[in-house]
Scaffold this active site. Structure first.
Site, PDB file in Angstrom:
ATOM      1  N   THR A  95       0.812  -1.229   0.000  1.00 32.95           N
ATOM      2  CA  THR A  95       0.000   0.000   0.000  1.00 32.95           C
ATOM      3  C   THR A  95       0.838   1.267   0.000  1.00 32.95           C
ATOM      4  O   THR A  95       0.483   2.255  -0.642  1.00 32.95           O
ATOM      5  CB  THR A  95      -0.923   0.003   1.247  1.00 32.95           C
ATOM      6  OG1 THR A  95      -1.771  -1.118   1.150  1.00 32.95           O
ATOM      7  CG2 THR A  95      -1.775   1.250   1.317  1.00 32.95           C
ATOM      8  N   SER A 147       0.873 -10.309  -0.117  1.00 37.82           N
ATOM      9  CA  SER A 147       0.239 -11.637  -0.095  1.00 37.82           C
ATOM     10  C   SER A 147       0.875 -12.544  -1.144  1.00 37.82           C
ATOM     11  O   SER A 147       0.776 -13.766  -1.065  1.00 37.82           O
ATOM     12  CB  SER A 147      -1.257 -11.519  -0.378  1.00 37.82           C
ATOM     13  OG  SER A 147      -1.856 -10.742   0.608  1.00 37.82           O
ATOM     14  N   THR A 169       2.037  -4.601   4.354  1.00 38.49           N
ATOM     15  CA  THR A 169       1.989  -4.940   5.777  1.00 38.49           C
ATOM     16  C   THR A 169       1.481  -6.365   6.041  1.00 38.49           C
ATOM     17  O   THR A 169       1.802  -6.951   7.062  1.00 38.49           O
ATOM     18  CB  THR A 169       1.068  -3.961   6.534  1.00 38.49           C
ATOM     19  OG1 THR A 169      -0.233  -4.004   5.930  1.00 38.49           O
ATOM     20  CG2 THR A 169       1.623  -2.554   6.498  1.00 38.49           C
ATOM     21  N   ASP A 170       0.707  -6.917   5.095  1.00 40.65           N
ATOM     22  CA  ASP A 170       0.023  -8.185   5.381  1.00 40.65           C
ATOM     23  C   ASP A 170       0.973  -9.315   5.771  1.00 40.65           C
ATOM     24  O   ASP A 170       0.685 -10.089   6.678  1.00 40.65           O
ATOM     25  CB  ASP A 170      -0.829  -8.619   4.169  1.00 40.65           C
ATOM     26  CG  ASP A 170      -2.019  -7.693   3.942  1.00 40.65           C
ATOM     27  OD1 ASP A 170      -2.312  -6.882   4.850  1.00 40.65           O
ATOM     28  OD2 ASP A 170      -2.634  -7.771   2.870  1.00 40.65           O
TER      29      ASP A 170
END
Ligand code: ASP
Length: 344
Positions: free
Chosen positions: A16, A62, A92-93
Protein backbone atom coordinates in the site's frame (compact mmCIF):
# COMPACT_ATOMS: atom_id res chain seq x y z
CA UNK A 1 35.90 16.44 11.83
CA UNK A 2 32.30 15.71 10.75
CA UNK A 3 31.74 12.00 10.26
CA UNK A 4 30.91 10.69 6.81
CA UNK A 5 27.18 10.61 5.99
CA UNK A 6 25.58 7.17 6.13
CA UNK A 7 24.45 5.63 2.89
CA UNK A 8 21.09 3.85 2.96
CA UNK A 9 19.64 1.48 0.39
CA UNK A 10 15.89 1.80 -0.06
CA UNK A 11 14.32 -1.36 -1.45
CA UNK A 12 10.78 -1.02 -2.72
CA UNK A 13 8.96 -4.34 -3.00
CA UNK A 14 5.38 -3.04 -3.19
CA UNK A 15 2.39 -2.81 -0.85
CA UNK A 16 0.00 0.00 0.00
CA UNK A 17 2.75 2.46 0.85
CA UNK A 18 3.80 2.66 -2.78
CA UNK A 19 0.37 3.37 -4.18
CA UNK A 20 -1.20 6.56 -5.37
CA UNK A 21 -4.78 7.30 -6.34
CA UNK A 22 -5.32 7.82 -10.02
CA UNK A 23 -6.63 11.36 -10.49
CA UNK A 24 -9.22 10.29 -13.03
CA UNK A 25 -10.35 6.77 -12.11
CA UNK A 26 -9.80 6.98 -8.32
CA UNK A 27 -8.17 3.52 -8.39
CA UNK A 28 -5.00 2.70 -6.48
CA UNK A 29 -1.93 1.90 -8.51
CA UNK A 30 1.77 1.55 -7.85
CA UNK A 31 4.10 4.44 -8.39
CA UNK A 32 7.77 4.44 -9.28
CA UNK A 33 10.29 5.01 -6.55
CA UNK A 34 11.76 8.01 -8.33
CA UNK A 35 8.38 9.73 -7.89
CA UNK A 36 8.84 9.47 -4.15
CA UNK A 37 10.62 12.81 -3.85
CA UNK A 38 7.54 14.48 -5.28
CA UNK A 39 5.37 13.04 -2.54
CA UNK A 40 7.93 13.35 0.23
CA UNK A 41 10.12 16.37 -0.51
CA UNK A 42 11.36 16.13 3.11
CA UNK A 43 13.52 13.21 1.97
CA UNK A 44 15.95 15.75 0.58
CA UNK A 45 16.66 16.85 4.14
CA UNK A 46 17.59 13.35 5.33
CA UNK A 47 21.00 13.27 6.93
CA UNK A 48 22.20 10.46 4.68
CA UNK A 49 22.72 9.61 1.06
CA UNK A 50 20.38 7.13 -0.55
CA UNK A 51 20.29 4.57 -3.31
CA UNK A 52 17.24 2.67 -4.34
CA UNK A 53 16.19 -0.66 -5.79
CA UNK A 54 12.69 -1.19 -7.14
CA UNK A 55 10.86 -4.44 -7.73
CA UNK A 56 9.29 -4.37 -11.11
CA UNK A 57 6.41 -5.00 -11.02
CA UNK A 58 5.88 -4.19 -7.33
CA UNK A 59 4.10 -6.96 -5.45
CA UNK A 60 1.30 -7.13 -2.94
CA UNK A 61 2.82 -8.83 0.08
CA UNK A 62 0.24 -11.64 -0.09
CA UNK A 63 2.18 -12.73 -3.18
CA UNK A 64 5.50 -12.91 -1.29
CA UNK A 65 7.35 -16.17 -1.63
CA UNK A 66 10.52 -17.69 -0.15
CA UNK A 67 12.25 -17.15 -3.50
CA UNK A 68 11.59 -13.40 -3.11
CA UNK A 69 13.08 -13.52 0.40
CA UNK A 70 16.14 -15.07 -1.25
CA UNK A 71 16.17 -12.21 -3.75
CA UNK A 72 16.01 -9.69 -0.90
CA UNK A 73 18.80 -11.42 1.01
CA UNK A 74 20.96 -11.35 -2.12
CA UNK A 75 20.24 -7.65 -2.79
CA UNK A 76 21.30 -6.85 0.77
CA UNK A 77 24.41 -9.02 0.54
CA UNK A 78 25.42 -7.54 -2.82
CA UNK A 79 25.05 -4.00 -1.45
CA UNK A 80 26.27 -4.67 2.06
CA UNK A 81 29.70 -3.06 1.86
CA UNK A 82 28.44 0.09 0.14
CA UNK A 83 25.60 0.79 2.56
CA UNK A 84 25.25 1.42 6.27
CA UNK A 85 21.62 0.42 6.50
CA UNK A 86 18.68 -0.92 4.52
CA UNK A 87 15.01 0.09 4.41
CA UNK A 88 12.56 -2.32 2.80
CA UNK A 89 9.19 -0.93 1.74
CA UNK A 90 6.84 -3.88 2.00
CA UNK A 91 3.11 -4.59 2.20
CA UNK A 92 1.99 -4.94 5.78
CA UNK A 93 0.02 -8.18 5.38
CA UNK A 94 3.00 -10.54 5.39
CA UNK A 95 5.68 -8.19 6.65
CA UNK A 96 6.16 -10.25 9.82
CA UNK A 97 6.92 -13.38 7.76
CA UNK A 98 9.48 -11.57 5.61
CA UNK A 99 11.11 -9.92 8.62
CA UNK A 100 11.34 -13.27 10.44
CA UNK A 101 12.73 -15.08 7.40
CA UNK A 102 15.35 -12.40 6.72
CA UNK A 103 16.46 -12.40 10.36
CA UNK A 104 17.45 -16.06 9.93
CA UNK A 105 18.77 -15.81 6.38
CA UNK A 106 21.01 -12.79 6.99
CA UNK A 107 23.48 -14.67 9.12
CA UNK A 108 26.21 -12.39 10.52
CA UNK A 109 24.13 -9.21 10.01
CA UNK A 110 25.71 -6.21 11.70
CA UNK A 111 23.71 -3.41 10.07
CA UNK A 112 20.05 -2.31 10.28
CA UNK A 113 17.46 -3.82 7.97
CA UNK A 114 14.20 -1.95 8.62
CA UNK A 115 10.94 -3.09 7.05
CA UNK A 116 8.17 -0.57 6.86
CA UNK A 117 4.98 0.15 4.96
CA UNK A 118 1.72 1.91 5.61
CA UNK A 119 -2.00 1.48 5.98
CA UNK A 120 -2.76 4.43 3.69
CA UNK A 121 -0.99 5.03 0.38
CA UNK A 122 1.81 7.58 0.33
CA UNK A 123 -0.21 9.84 -1.96
CA UNK A 124 -3.19 9.98 0.45
CA UNK A 125 -3.62 13.16 2.47
CA UNK A 126 -3.59 11.42 5.87
CA UNK A 127 -0.97 8.86 4.92
CA UNK A 128 1.01 7.15 7.66
CA UNK A 129 3.59 6.18 5.04
CA UNK A 130 5.51 9.43 5.15
CA UNK A 131 6.38 9.28 8.84
CA UNK A 132 7.06 5.53 8.68
CA UNK A 133 9.44 5.95 5.77
CA UNK A 134 11.29 9.03 7.03
CA UNK A 135 11.87 7.60 10.51
CA UNK A 136 12.93 4.21 9.11
CA UNK A 137 15.53 5.96 6.98
CA UNK A 138 16.77 7.92 9.97
CA UNK A 139 17.09 4.77 12.09
CA UNK A 140 18.83 2.87 9.28
CA UNK A 141 21.34 5.71 9.00
CA UNK A 142 21.98 6.15 12.72
CA UNK A 143 25.37 5.22 14.07
CA UNK A 144 26.59 5.33 17.61
CA UNK A 145 30.34 5.26 18.24
CA UNK A 146 30.83 4.66 14.54
CA UNK A 147 28.65 1.60 14.20
CA UNK A 148 24.98 0.80 13.56
CA UNK A 149 22.64 1.68 16.41
CA UNK A 150 20.31 -1.21 15.56
CA UNK A 151 22.21 -4.02 13.83
CA UNK A 152 19.26 -6.33 13.26
CA UNK A 153 16.12 -6.94 11.16
CA UNK A 154 13.29 -4.74 12.48
CA UNK A 155 9.82 -3.53 11.65
CA UNK A 156 9.15 0.17 12.07
CA UNK A 157 5.53 1.23 12.25
CA UNK A 158 3.57 4.02 13.90
CA UNK A 159 6.37 5.39 16.10
CA UNK A 160 7.60 1.99 17.23
CA UNK A 161 10.69 0.03 16.28
CA UNK A 162 10.14 -3.68 16.88
CA UNK A 163 12.29 -6.77 16.44
CA UNK A 164 11.11 -8.25 13.14
CA UNK A 165 10.98 -11.88 14.23
CA UNK A 166 8.98 -10.99 17.36
CA UNK A 167 6.32 -8.98 15.56
CA UNK A 168 2.79 -9.77 14.45
CA UNK A 169 0.30 -7.79 12.40
CA UNK A 170 -2.61 -7.11 14.66
CA UNK A 171 -4.74 -4.52 12.94
CA UNK A 172 -6.28 -4.49 9.48
CA UNK A 173 -7.43 -0.89 9.77
CA UNK A 174 -5.69 1.03 12.52
CA UNK A 175 -2.38 2.81 11.89
CA UNK A 176 -1.02 1.11 14.99
CA UNK A 177 -0.87 -2.21 13.18
CA UNK A 178 2.03 -4.15 14.67
CA UNK A 179 2.91 -5.50 18.11
CA UNK A 180 5.70 -7.42 19.71
CA UNK A 181 4.16 -8.90 22.82
CA UNK A 182 7.03 -11.06 23.97
CA UNK A 183 9.92 -8.66 23.44
CA UNK A 184 10.24 -4.99 24.42
CA UNK A 185 10.18 -2.28 21.78
CA UNK A 186 13.62 -1.51 20.37
CA UNK A 187 12.89 2.20 20.13
CA UNK A 188 10.08 4.67 20.71
CA UNK A 189 9.95 7.60 18.36
CA UNK A 190 8.47 10.86 19.50
CA UNK A 191 10.28 14.17 19.38
CA UNK A 192 13.44 12.10 19.91
CA UNK A 193 14.18 8.55 18.96
CA UNK A 194 14.71 6.75 22.25
CA UNK A 195 16.58 3.51 21.74
CA UNK A 196 16.15 0.71 24.21
CA UNK A 197 19.70 -0.60 23.90
CA UNK A 198 19.21 -3.39 26.45
CA UNK A 199 16.73 -5.04 24.09
CA UNK A 200 18.66 -4.53 20.85
CA UNK A 201 21.03 -7.23 19.59
CA UNK A 202 24.59 -6.00 20.16
CA UNK A 203 26.88 -4.84 17.38
CA UNK A 204 29.78 -7.30 17.14
CA UNK A 205 33.04 -6.24 15.61
CA UNK A 206 34.31 -8.50 12.87
CA UNK A 207 30.97 -10.18 12.05
CA UNK A 208 30.72 -11.15 8.39
CA UNK A 209 27.42 -11.36 6.51
CA UNK A 210 26.93 -14.83 5.06
CA UNK A 211 23.43 -14.95 3.55
CA UNK A 212 21.72 -18.34 3.69
CA UNK A 213 19.56 -18.64 0.64
CA UNK A 214 17.90 -22.05 0.74
CA UNK A 215 14.49 -22.36 2.32
CA UNK A 216 12.53 -25.62 2.57
CA UNK A 217 8.79 -25.25 2.05
CA UNK A 218 7.79 -28.73 3.25
CA UNK A 219 6.19 -27.27 6.36
CA UNK A 220 2.68 -26.53 7.57
CA UNK A 221 0.76 -24.69 10.30
CA UNK A 222 -1.85 -26.79 12.09
CA UNK A 223 -4.16 -24.69 14.20
CA UNK A 224 -6.13 -26.64 16.79
CA UNK A 225 -9.74 -25.72 17.41
CA UNK A 226 -12.47 -27.17 19.55
CA UNK A 227 -14.07 -29.84 17.40
CA UNK A 228 -11.10 -30.62 15.18
CA UNK A 229 -11.50 -34.10 13.73
CA UNK A 230 -9.18 -37.07 13.50
CA UNK A 231 -9.25 -37.25 9.70
CA UNK A 232 -8.31 -33.56 9.45
CA UNK A 233 -5.25 -33.98 11.68
CA UNK A 234 -4.26 -37.19 9.92
CA UNK A 235 -4.61 -35.60 6.48
CA UNK A 236 -2.23 -32.81 7.52
CA UNK A 237 0.33 -34.97 9.31
CA UNK A 238 0.45 -37.33 6.33
CA UNK A 239 1.17 -34.69 3.68
CA UNK A 240 3.83 -36.21 1.41
CA UNK A 241 7.40 -34.95 2.12
CA UNK A 242 6.24 -33.03 5.20
CA UNK A 243 9.19 -32.14 7.44
CA UNK A 244 7.98 -29.59 9.94
CA UNK A 245 4.73 -28.58 11.65
CA UNK A 246 3.89 -25.53 13.72
CA UNK A 247 1.14 -26.81 16.01
CA UNK A 248 -0.87 -23.83 17.25
CA UNK A 249 -2.19 -25.02 20.57
CA UNK A 250 -4.37 -23.57 23.31
CA UNK A 251 -3.14 -21.45 26.21
CA UNK A 252 0.21 -22.54 27.57
CA UNK A 253 0.56 -25.29 24.95
CA UNK A 254 -2.45 -27.54 25.50
CA UNK A 255 -4.39 -29.86 23.20
CA UNK A 256 -7.40 -32.19 23.53
CA UNK A 257 -6.59 -35.39 25.42
CA UNK A 258 -7.82 -37.64 22.63
CA UNK A 259 -6.00 -40.91 22.12
CA UNK A 260 -6.20 -40.52 18.31
CA UNK A 261 -4.49 -37.12 18.51
CA UNK A 262 -1.59 -38.34 20.60
CA UNK A 263 -1.23 -41.37 18.35
CA UNK A 264 -1.17 -39.20 15.21
CA UNK A 265 1.44 -36.89 16.74
CA UNK A 266 3.58 -39.78 18.01
CA UNK A 267 3.51 -41.48 14.58
CA UNK A 268 4.50 -38.23 12.85
CA UNK A 269 7.43 -37.55 15.18
CA UNK A 270 8.61 -41.16 14.82
CA UNK A 271 8.60 -40.64 11.03
CA UNK A 272 10.98 -37.70 11.59
CA UNK A 273 8.49 -34.84 11.32
CA UNK A 274 9.39 -32.00 13.68
CA UNK A 275 6.35 -30.63 15.52
CA UNK A 276 6.75 -27.29 17.28
CA UNK A 277 4.20 -26.16 19.83
CA UNK A 278 3.26 -22.48 19.60
CA UNK A 279 0.45 -20.93 21.62
CA UNK A 280 -2.53 -19.33 19.94
CA UNK A 281 -2.35 -16.62 22.63
CA UNK A 282 -0.72 -13.38 21.58
CA UNK A 283 1.37 -13.07 24.70
CA UNK A 284 3.22 -15.58 26.85
CA UNK A 285 4.97 -18.85 26.36
CA UNK A 286 4.32 -22.55 25.85
CA UNK A 287 4.91 -24.58 29.00
CA UNK A 288 3.86 -28.10 28.18
CA UNK A 289 4.60 -29.41 31.67
CA UNK A 290 1.99 -27.14 33.27
CA UNK A 291 -1.15 -29.17 32.48
CA UNK A 292 -1.79 -32.79 31.62
CA UNK A 293 -3.24 -31.53 28.33
CA UNK A 294 0.19 -30.19 27.41
CA UNK A 295 2.32 -32.89 28.98
CA UNK A 296 0.93 -35.58 26.66
CA UNK A 297 2.13 -33.57 23.64
CA UNK A 298 5.63 -33.35 25.03
CA UNK A 299 5.60 -37.09 25.77
CA UNK A 300 4.60 -37.71 22.15
CA UNK A 301 7.70 -35.85 20.94
CA UNK A 302 6.37 -32.32 20.40
CA UNK A 303 8.97 -29.59 20.97
CA UNK A 304 8.13 -26.38 22.82
CA UNK A 305 8.32 -23.26 20.68
CA UNK A 306 8.33 -21.23 23.92
CA UNK A 307 7.38 -17.61 23.14
CA UNK A 308 8.08 -17.55 19.39
CA UNK A 309 5.49 -16.10 17.03
CA UNK A 310 3.94 -18.44 14.47
CA UNK A 311 5.60 -16.38 11.70
CA UNK A 312 8.96 -16.86 13.32
CA UNK A 313 8.49 -20.58 14.02
CA UNK A 314 7.39 -21.46 10.47
CA UNK A 315 10.17 -19.48 8.78
CA UNK A 316 12.72 -20.89 11.24
CA UNK A 317 11.64 -24.42 10.26
CA UNK A 318 11.98 -23.47 6.57
CA UNK A 319 15.42 -22.05 7.26
CA UNK A 320 16.76 -24.95 9.34
CA UNK A 321 15.48 -27.65 6.97
CA UNK A 322 16.80 -25.50 4.12
CA UNK A 323 20.25 -25.90 5.65
CA UNK A 324 19.89 -29.66 5.13
CA UNK A 325 19.73 -30.41 8.87
CA UNK A 326 18.28 -33.68 10.14
CA UNK A 327 15.14 -33.75 12.31
CA UNK A 328 17.07 -34.13 15.59
CA UNK A 329 19.31 -31.18 14.80
CA UNK A 330 16.28 -29.09 13.84
CA UNK A 331 14.58 -30.01 17.15
CA UNK A 332 17.66 -28.85 19.05
CA UNK A 333 18.07 -25.62 17.10
CA UNK A 334 14.38 -24.69 17.24
CA UNK A 335 14.69 -24.03 20.97
CA UNK A 336 17.91 -22.03 20.61
CA UNK A 337 17.99 -18.37 19.61
CA UNK A 338 19.35 -17.62 16.14
CA UNK A 339 18.39 -13.96 15.94
CA UNK A 340 16.68 -13.15 19.22
CA UNK A 341 13.39 -14.77 18.18
CA UNK A 342 12.94 -16.88 21.34
CA UNK A 343 13.52 -16.22 25.03
CA UNK A 344 15.84 -18.97 26.18
N1 ASP B 1 -2.32 -5.82 0.72
C1 ASP B 1 -1.25 -4.92 1.08
C2 ASP B 1 0.04 -5.72 1.17
O1 ASP B 1 0.30 -6.35 2.16
C3 ASP B 1 -1.56 -4.24 2.34
C4 ASP B 1 -0.52 -3.29 2.82
O2 ASP B 1 0.43 -2.97 2.16
O3 ASP B 1 -0.69 -2.81 3.94
O4 ASP B 1 0.80 -5.72 0.22
Amino acid sequence: MPSKKSNVLLIYTGGTIGMITDKYSGALHNFQLDQLMRYIPEMKQANCTMDSYTFSPPIDSSDMEPKIWVRLAKIIADNYDKHDGFVILHGTDTMAYTASALSFMLSGLNKPVILTGSQLPIGALRTDGKENLLTSIEIAATKIDGHAAVPEVCIFFEHKLLRGNRTIKLQAENFNAFRSYNHPRLADCGIDINYNFESILPYKKGKVLVPQTTMCQDVVILKLFTGIQEHVVNAILNIPHLKGVVLESFGSGNAPQKAWLIEAVRKATLKGIVIINITQCLQGSVQMERYATGLHLSQAGVVSGADMTTESAITKLMFLFGQGLQADEVRTKMVESIAGEISC
